[in-house]
Write a protein that holds these residues in place. Structure first.
Motif, PDB file in Angstrom:
ATOM      1  N   SER A  63      75.564  76.836  81.544  1.00 22.12           N
ATOM      2  CA  SER A  63      76.442  75.457  80.758  1.00 22.12           C
ATOM      3  C   SER A  63      77.537  75.711  82.374  1.00 22.12           C
ATOM      4  O   SER A  63      77.895  74.242  82.963  1.00 22.12           O
ATOM      5  CB  SER A  63      77.419  75.966  79.905  1.00 22.12           C
ATOM      6  N   TYR A  64      78.520  76.323  82.429  1.00 18.22           N
ATOM      7  CA  TYR A  64      79.225  76.246  83.524  1.00 18.22           C
ATOM      8  C   TYR A  64      78.849  76.081  85.273  1.00 18.22           C
ATOM      9  O   TYR A  64      78.987  74.888  85.902  1.00 18.22           O
ATOM     10  CB  TYR A  64      79.882  77.580  84.010  1.00 18.22           C
ATOM     11  N   LEU A  65      77.672  76.759  85.046  1.00 14.70           N
ATOM     12  CA  LEU A  65      77.159  76.247  86.557  1.00 14.70           C
ATOM     13  C   LEU A  65      76.157  74.662  86.859  1.00 14.70           C
ATOM     14  O   LEU A  65      76.176  74.185  87.913  1.00 14.70           O
ATOM     15  CB  LEU A  65      75.540  77.336  87.507  1.00 14.70           C
ATOM     16  N   LEU A  66      75.546  74.269  85.946  1.00 11.27           N
ATOM     17  CA  LEU A  66      74.978  72.858  85.979  1.00 11.27           C
ATOM     18  C   LEU A  66      74.964  72.315  86.448  1.00 11.27           C
ATOM     19  O   LEU A  66      74.430  71.714  87.318  1.00 11.27           O
ATOM     20  CB  LEU A  66      74.459  72.865  84.159  1.00 11.27           C
ATOM     21  N   PRO A  67      76.759  71.480  86.352  1.00 13.02           N
ATOM     22  CA  PRO A  67      76.998  70.291  86.939  1.00 13.02           C
ATOM     23  C   PRO A  67      76.873  70.847  88.240  1.00 13.02           C
ATOM     24  O   PRO A  67      77.012  70.308  88.755  1.00 13.02           O
ATOM     25  CB  PRO A  67      79.041  70.274  86.067  1.00 13.02           C
ATOM     26  N   VAL A  98      80.990  83.540  92.758  1.00 12.99           N
ATOM     27  CA  VAL A  98      81.641  83.467  91.722  1.00 12.99           C
ATOM     28  C   VAL A  98      80.765  85.246  91.496  1.00 12.99           C
ATOM     29  O   VAL A  98      80.447  85.920  90.810  1.00 12.99           O
ATOM     30  CB  VAL A  98      79.856  83.514  90.289  1.00 12.99           C
ATOM     31  N   ASN A  99      82.106  85.886  91.458  1.00 15.16           N
ATOM     32  CA  ASN A  99      82.192  86.723  92.346  1.00 15.16           C
ATOM     33  C   ASN A  99      83.136  88.039  91.851  1.00 15.16           C
ATOM     34  O   ASN A  99      84.035  89.121  92.581  1.00 15.16           O
ATOM     35  CB  ASN A  99      82.893  87.204  93.882  1.00 15.16           C
ATOM     36  N   ILE A 100      83.117  87.869  90.212  1.00 15.53           N
ATOM     37  CA  ILE A 100      83.889  88.993  89.115  1.00 15.53           C
ATOM     38  C   ILE A 100      82.597  89.633  88.517  1.00 15.53           C
ATOM     39  O   ILE A 100      81.436  89.193  88.640  1.00 15.53           O
ATOM     40  CB  ILE A 100      85.233  88.705  88.592  1.00 15.53           C
ATOM     41  N   LEU A 101      83.046  90.531  88.063  1.00 17.43           N
ATOM     42  CA  LEU A 101      81.888  91.506  87.465  1.00 17.43           C
ATOM     43  C   LEU A 101      82.276  90.810  85.787  1.00 17.43           C
ATOM     44  O   LEU A 101      83.525  90.573  85.069  1.00 17.43           O
ATOM     45  CB  LEU A 101      82.465  92.736  86.598  1.00 17.43           C
ATOM     46  N   LEU A 102      81.190  90.339  85.177  1.00 16.98           N
ATOM     47  CA  LEU A 102      81.526  89.215  83.267  1.00 16.98           C
ATOM     48  C   LEU A 102      80.441  89.808  83.256  1.00 16.98           C
ATOM     49  O   LEU A 102      79.676  90.550  82.799  1.00 16.98           O
ATOM     50  CB  LEU A 102      80.151  87.840  84.223  1.00 16.98           C
ATOM     51  N   LYS A 103      81.232  89.639  81.353  1.00 16.38           N
ATOM     52  CA  LYS A 103      80.857  90.257  80.044  1.00 16.38           C
ATOM     53  C   LYS A 103      79.930  89.949  79.219  1.00 16.38           C
ATOM     54  O   LYS A 103      79.665  88.378  80.151  1.00 16.38           O
ATOM     55  CB  LYS A 103      82.278  91.053  79.696  1.00 16.38           C
ATOM     56  N   SER A 107      86.888  76.718  87.731  1.00 18.09           N
ATOM     57  CA  SER A 107      87.833  77.442  86.622  1.00 18.09           C
ATOM     58  C   SER A 107      88.129  78.954  86.213  1.00 18.09           C
ATOM     59  O   SER A 107      88.651  78.909  85.606  1.00 18.09           O
ATOM     60  CB  SER A 107      87.637  76.359  85.364  1.00 18.09           C
ATOM     61  N   GLN A 108      86.001  79.390  86.582  1.00 14.03           N
ATOM     62  CA  GLN A 108      85.659  80.597  85.778  1.00 14.03           C
ATOM     63  C   GLN A 108      85.444  81.053  86.731  1.00 14.03           C
ATOM     64  O   GLN A 108      85.098  80.295  88.024  1.00 14.03           O
ATOM     65  CB  GLN A 108      85.739  80.405  84.507  1.00 14.03           C
ATOM     66  N   PHE A 109      86.104  82.916  86.572  1.00 16.54           N
ATOM     67  CA  PHE A 109      84.576  83.580  87.489  1.00 16.54           C
ATOM     68  C   PHE A 109      84.972  84.330  89.023  1.00 16.54           C
ATOM     69  O   PHE A 109      83.618  84.341  89.477  1.00 16.54           O
ATOM     70  CB  PHE A 109      83.128  83.342  87.572  1.00 16.54           C
ATOM     71  N   GLY A 110      86.018  83.849  89.282  1.00 18.23           N
ATOM     72  CA  GLY A 110      87.054  83.919  90.691  1.00 18.23           C
ATOM     73  C   GLY A 110      87.132  85.028  91.073  1.00 18.23           C
ATOM     74  O   GLY A 110      87.876  85.486  90.393  1.00 18.23           O
ATOM     75  N   ALA A 111      87.283  85.270  92.031  1.00 12.75           N
ATOM     76  CA  ALA A 111      87.948  87.132  92.222  1.00 12.75           C
ATOM     77  C   ALA A 111      89.323  86.052  92.935  1.00 12.75           C
ATOM     78  O   ALA A 111      90.713  87.410  93.081  1.00 12.75           O
ATOM     79  CB  ALA A 111      87.629  87.576  93.136  1.00 12.75           C
ATOM     80  N   PHE A 151      89.612  75.035  91.054  1.00  8.32           N
ATOM     81  CA  PHE A 151      88.793  73.986  90.624  1.00  8.32           C
ATOM     82  C   PHE A 151      89.127  73.248  89.633  1.00  8.32           C
ATOM     83  O   PHE A 151      88.338  74.485  88.943  1.00  8.32           O
ATOM     84  CB  PHE A 151      88.121  73.514  91.940  1.00  8.32           C
ATOM     85  N   SER A 152      88.974  72.562  89.111  1.00  5.56           N
ATOM     86  CA  SER A 152      88.225  71.317  87.958  1.00  5.56           C
ATOM     87  C   SER A 152      86.577  70.775  88.209  1.00  5.56           C
ATOM     88  O   SER A 152      86.688  71.452  89.763  1.00  5.56           O
ATOM     89  CB  SER A 152      89.346  70.461  87.308  1.00  5.56           C
ATOM     90  N   GLU A 153      86.465  71.002  87.098  1.00  7.29           N
ATOM     91  CA  GLU A 153      85.051  70.389  87.178  1.00  7.29           C
ATOM     92  C   GLU A 153      84.780  69.594  88.459  1.00  7.29           C
ATOM     93  O   GLU A 153      83.798  69.047  88.719  1.00  7.29           O
ATOM     94  CB  GLU A 153      84.362  70.811  85.818  1.00  7.29           C
TER      95      GLU A 153
END
Length: 731
Positions: A81-85, A67-72, A33-37, A44-46
Motif C-alpha cells: 500500500s505504501y509503494l502503490l501510489p 526503501v533502503n532499510i531493513l523491514l520488520k 514518509s517511511q523506510f528511508g535510511a 516527502f509526503s505521498e
C-alpha cells in the motif's frame, strides 16, 4: 559513444528536489514518509513524491525512491500500500537494502527498476551477477571499491553501476555497522545512526598507547571527485551519486551545478576539463566536514583519509548560499515552447505548439469578422504567451491572421490552456502505470508462542555450535563433548593445511567460517577454498556477505550453508530466500524476542554468547596509528578507548585487508536460555574472538551447565555483559 553518465542528486525535501532538478540533475533520489535510511531528514509526503515524479518527467528526469532499510515483518505487510501510489505515478526505480524487500517488490511491482543499495554491501562480481539474475538492474557497490574493481564488476556482471562521487563517507562498510545500534539503540540499518564514528577515541596496542591522546581515528574526510570525472566515466560507471539527503537545499543545488558543468565539458571536448579554482572553493564552502579527499577509487586505505582533528562542519558562505538559492530555487524554470496561432475568418482558431520532439495543434471557436474593434496582434500575443507560473514559457510565437478578425479574449485563453494541457499529457504519457488488478494476499506468519507443546523436536538433535579463530580456542572446543559443530576460520584452515581428520574432530561437524568480506584481491583465495571444499571432508560453510553467497551459487556448491547475522533475515521473505531444508540462517542482532518469535526462531541459529562485530572496515586503525603490519591474521587486538573508558577490541585481517571492531562487552543470553529451549530453538552458538583459552574453557563449561539445567541460576564467569537487543530491539 555510449549513453552519458547519469548525475544523481539527493533531496531531503521538495525544495531540495527542485534545486537539484534546476541545477541539472538527471535523476534525484529521495525518501517518502517511511523506510528511508535518513529517518531524520524532512523527507516527502505521498503527495510530494507524486508531484516530484510528475515534475521530473516533464523535464525528462528520473526519480528513485529509497526503501533502503531493513523491514520488520509487520512493516513488510504494509509495503504494497505504501509503494502503490508511487508505482502508478510512474516512479522510475527503488533503492533497496533488504533482500526480502527486494524480492517482494520484484514480484508485486512489475517493471519497477530495482537498484541494490550500497547498504547491501556488494563487493564484487559474484554478488553483482547473482543480484542481476534475481532482477536487479543496477548495483550501488560498497564505497570502498577501487576503480579497477568497479570496472571488473561492470565487465563481468554486465549490470549498471552507480557510485558515490561527493559527500560524507562512513568508516564502516555500509550495512555492516551496528555501532550506533548496540551502544544507543539507534540503528543505521533503520536510518537512525547516531554517528559514533565521529567521536574521539584513544588507541591502544595491547596495554600500550598507540596515540598519546584522543583522536578522531574513525572519522573519514568528505569525498570530492570533481578532478576525477574523466577516469570515473571511462571506468564504465553509469550513475554519479552525490551524498547528502540530510543537508540543505543549497548544498544539493550547488554541488549538482558544478558536477553538471564539468561532466558536460568532458563530453563536449572529450578531454579532461581543467577544474577552475573558484569551483573547488565553492565545493569546499558547501557543508564540508574538515578537509576533502577523493575516496577509495585510487587507494585501499590511508591515514590521510582520516580527519584525526575534530570533524565538525566548516560552515558555509552565506553569500554563496544566497546566490545558489537565487539561481536554482527562487526563479522558476520553465520548459521552452514555440507557437503558431492561425486566425482565419470562417475557420476554427488554431494554436500549434512545439516542445522538444512534441508538436500538437488544438482548435477553438470559429473566427468571426470584426464588427467593431478588431483583434490586435499585440493583444493576441499577450494572451497566448500569458503562461504565468505554469511549467512552460513561449520563446517565440508566430501569428498568422486575416485583417479585421474578432475572437473573445477568453477564447484565446482557453485555446492556450487546452494546448498546454495536451502538451503536458503528451510529455507524461509514458509516466503512468496501471495498478495491479488485486493487492497480493500474503501468507500470515503466526507467533510461535505455543512451541512449548511441540513434540516434533528432540533435544538430542539440537546443535551446540562454537566459532573459533585460532588454534588455542579450537583445542578447547574439541575437548567439549556437548559441542556438535565448530565453525573454524577458513583462513586458519588455509594457513595450516589442516583437515577434519588431522584435527581429530571425531563426530563433530566442521564448518568453514568465511571472511567477513571478499573482494577481487581474494579471488585466488576463493579458488583455493573451492579445492578444499571439493577434496576435504567439510560439512558446510558459514558465510557473511553477498559476494560469498554469489560465489557459492556460481561454483554450484551443494553442501550446507549457514548465513551469518550480517546477511540480514529481518522478515519472512528474506528468511525464505536464504534458508531451505539444508541451509540455516542466523538471527539478526537487532530484533527482539517477540519479533524473532513471529519470524520463526525455532529453525534459526541463535548466537547466545560473543562480542558482536560492530564495524567491518577497509580503513585500518593499526595502519592509521602505527603503520601497516601486513600480516596474514593478527589475533592480538588493538583497542579503542572511548570517553566512557570502554575498550573496543579491533582485529586486523591483513590477508583480506579489513578490520573488525567488536563490542567492548560480550553479549550473553544465559538469562534467556529457559525461554529459548522452551521455544525449541534448534541451534545455539557461542562466538569466540579475543578470548584466551582459559576464558573459552570457563565459558563453555558455564554454558554446558546452563543448557543442561536452564531452571537453575548459575553465575557467569564474566562480570560485564549485555543482553543485546533481545529485550529491547530497535525502532
Amino acid at each position: 559513444m555510449s549513453k552519458k553518465v547519469e548525475l544523481l542528486a539527493p533531496a531531503g525535501n521538495y525544495e531540495s528536489f527542485l534545486g537539484a532538478i534546476h541545477a541539472g540533475a538527471d535523476a534525484v533520489y529521495l525518501a517518502g514518509s517511511q523506510f528511508g535510511a535518513r529517518a531524520y531528514a524532512d523527507n516527502f509526503s505521498e503527495e510530494e513524491v507524486c508531484k516530484a515524479i510528475y515534475y521530473a518527467h516533464l523535464y525528462h528526469r528520473k526519480v528513485y525512491l529509497t526503501v533502503n532499510i531493513l523491514l520488520k515483518e509487520e512493516e513488510l505487510e504494509t509495503l504494497y500500500s505504501y509503494l502503490l501510489p508511487y508505482y502508478v505515478a510512474g516512479l522510475d526505480g527503488v533503492i533497496v537494502q533488504d533482500m526480502g524487500v527486494f524480492l517482494y517488490i520484484r514480484d508485486h511491482f512489475k517493471g519497477l527498476e530495482l537498484h541494490v543499495s550500497t547498504q547491501m554491501c556488494v563487493t564484487g562480481a559474484y554478488g553483482a551477477a547473482l543480484l542481476k539474475e534475481l532482477g536487479a538492474c543496477r548495483i550501488v557497490p560498497a564505497r570502498e571499491l577501487s576503480l579497477d574493481e568497479i570496472r571488473f564488476m561492470k565487465q563481468e556482471a554486465k549490470i549498471e553501476i552507480e557510485t558515490f562521487i561527493h559527500g560524507s563517507l562512513c568508516y564502516s562498510y555500509s550495512g555492516t555497522c551496528l555501532f550506533s545500534s548496540i551502544l544507543g539503540g539507534r540503528s543505521g540499518n533503520r536510518g537512525r545512526c547516531a554517528q559514533p564514528c565521529r567521536l574521539p577515541y584513544q588507541v591502544f596496542d595491547g596495554t600500550h598507547p598507540a596515540t598519546k591522546e584522543e583522536q578522531y581515528v574513525l572519522s573519514l574526510k568528505d569525498m570530492c571527485t570533481i578532478q576525477m570525472i574523466p577516469q570515473l566515466i571511462e571506468a564504465g560507471i553509469d550513475s554519479f551519486k552525490i551524498e547528502g539527503r540530510m543537508k540543505k537545499p543549497e548544498y544539493a543545488a550547488g554541488v549538482t551545478a558544478i558536477y553538471r558543468k564539468y561532466i558536460d565539458r568532458y563530453y563536449e571536448h572529450q578531454t579532461a576539463p581543467l577544474v577552475e579554482e573558484q569551483d573547488i572553493q565553492i565545493l569546499k564552502h558547501l557543508y564540508i566536514r574538515s578537509e576533502l579527499q577523493d575516496g577509495y577509487y585510487q587507494k585501499h586505505n590511508s591515514a590521510k583519509m582520516i580527519t584525526l582533528s575534530k570533524p565538525s562542519y566548516s560552515g558555509s558562505d552565506d553569500v554563496l548560499l544566497d546566490q545558489i538559492r537565487a539561481a536554482y530555487m527562487e526563479q522558476k524554470q520553465q520548459i521552452p515552447i514555440t507557437g503558431l496561432i492561425q486566425l482565419h475568418i470562417g475557420e476554427p482558431a488554431a494554436l500549434s505548439i512545439t516542445a522538444a520532439s512534441i508538436q500538437l495543434t488544438v482548435f477553438g471557436n470559429i473566427v468571426e469578422q470584426a464588427l467593431g474593434h478588431p483583434l490586435e496582434e499585440a493583444s493576441i500575443r499577450k494572451q497566448i504567451q500569458k503562461t504565468g507560473t505554469s511549467n512552460y514559457k513561449f520563446t517565440s510565437l508566430k501569428i498568422e491572421m486575416d485583417p479585421e478578425v474578432f475572437l473573445p479574449l477568453k477564447t484565446l485563453n482557453e485555446l492556450r490552456r487546452q494546448a498546454l494541457e495536451h502538451l503536458e499529457n503528451e510529455l507524461l504519457q509514458h509516466t503512468y502505470r496501471e495498478a495491479p488488478i488485486e493487492a497480493p494476499v500474503e501468507e500470515s506468519v503466526e507467533e510461535l508462542t505455543a512451541l512449548a507443546d511441540c513434540t516434533a523436536f528432540k533435544n538430542e538433535d539440537r546443535i551446540i555450535a562454537v566459532s573459533v579463530l585460532g588454534e588455542e580456542q579450537l583445542k578447547v572446543a574439541l575437548k567439549h563433548k556437548e559441542i556438535t559443530r565448530i565453525y573454524l576460520s577458513a583462513d586458519y584452515v588455509m594457513d595450516h593445511a589442516c583437515t577434519k581428520e588431522s584435527l581429530s574432530f571425531g563426530s563433530k561437524e566442521l564448518y568453514l567460517a568465511l571472511p567477513y568480506l571478499i573482494r577481487q584481491q581474494s579471488y585466488d583465495y576463493l579458488n583455493q577454498l573451492e579445492a578444499i571444499l571439493v577434496k576435504q571432508t567439510i560439512d558446510g560453510v558459514l558465510i557473511r556477505s553477498q559476494e560469498e553467497w554469489g560465489w557459492l551459487k556460481a561454483i554450484q556448491y551443494t553442501g550446507s550453508i549457514v548465513t551469518d547475522a550480517g546477511l540480514y533475515c529481518y522478515n519472512s521473505a528474506a528468511k525464505r530466500y536464504y534458508q531451505n531444508r539444508q541451509n540455516l540462517t542466523t538471527v539478526p542482532y537487532e530484533l527482539n524476542l517477540k519479533e524473532l518469535l513471529r519470524l520463526g526462531i525455532q529453525d534459526m541459529e541463535v548466537p547466545v554468547y560473543g562480542r558482536i562485530p560492530m564495524m567491518i572496515t577497509a580503513n585500518c586503525v593499526r595502519n592509521t596509528t602505527v603503520g601497516c603490519q601486513n600480516s596474514k591474521q593478527d589475533l592480538k587486538p588493538f583497542f579503542l578507548l572511548d570517553r566512557y573508558q570502554k575498550r573496543f577490541p579491533v582485529l586486523t585481517n591483513c590477508r583480506h585487508c579489513y578490520n573488525v571492531i567488536y563490542n567492548s562487552t560480550p553479549t550473553s543470553l544465559h538469562s534467556y536460555m529457559e525461554q529459548l529451549l522452551r521455544y525449541q530453538v534448534r541451534s545455539l552458538r557461542l562466538d569466540f574472538t579475543v578470548e584466551e583459552a582459559v576464558e573459552v574453557e570457563q565459558i563453555l563449561t558455564y554454558y554446558a551447565q546452563v543448557i543442561a539445567h536452564p531452571e537453575h541460576k548459575f553465575t557467569p564467569p564474566y562480570a560485564e555483559y549485555t543482553k543485546g537487543h533481545l529485550g529491547r530491539g530497535v525502532e
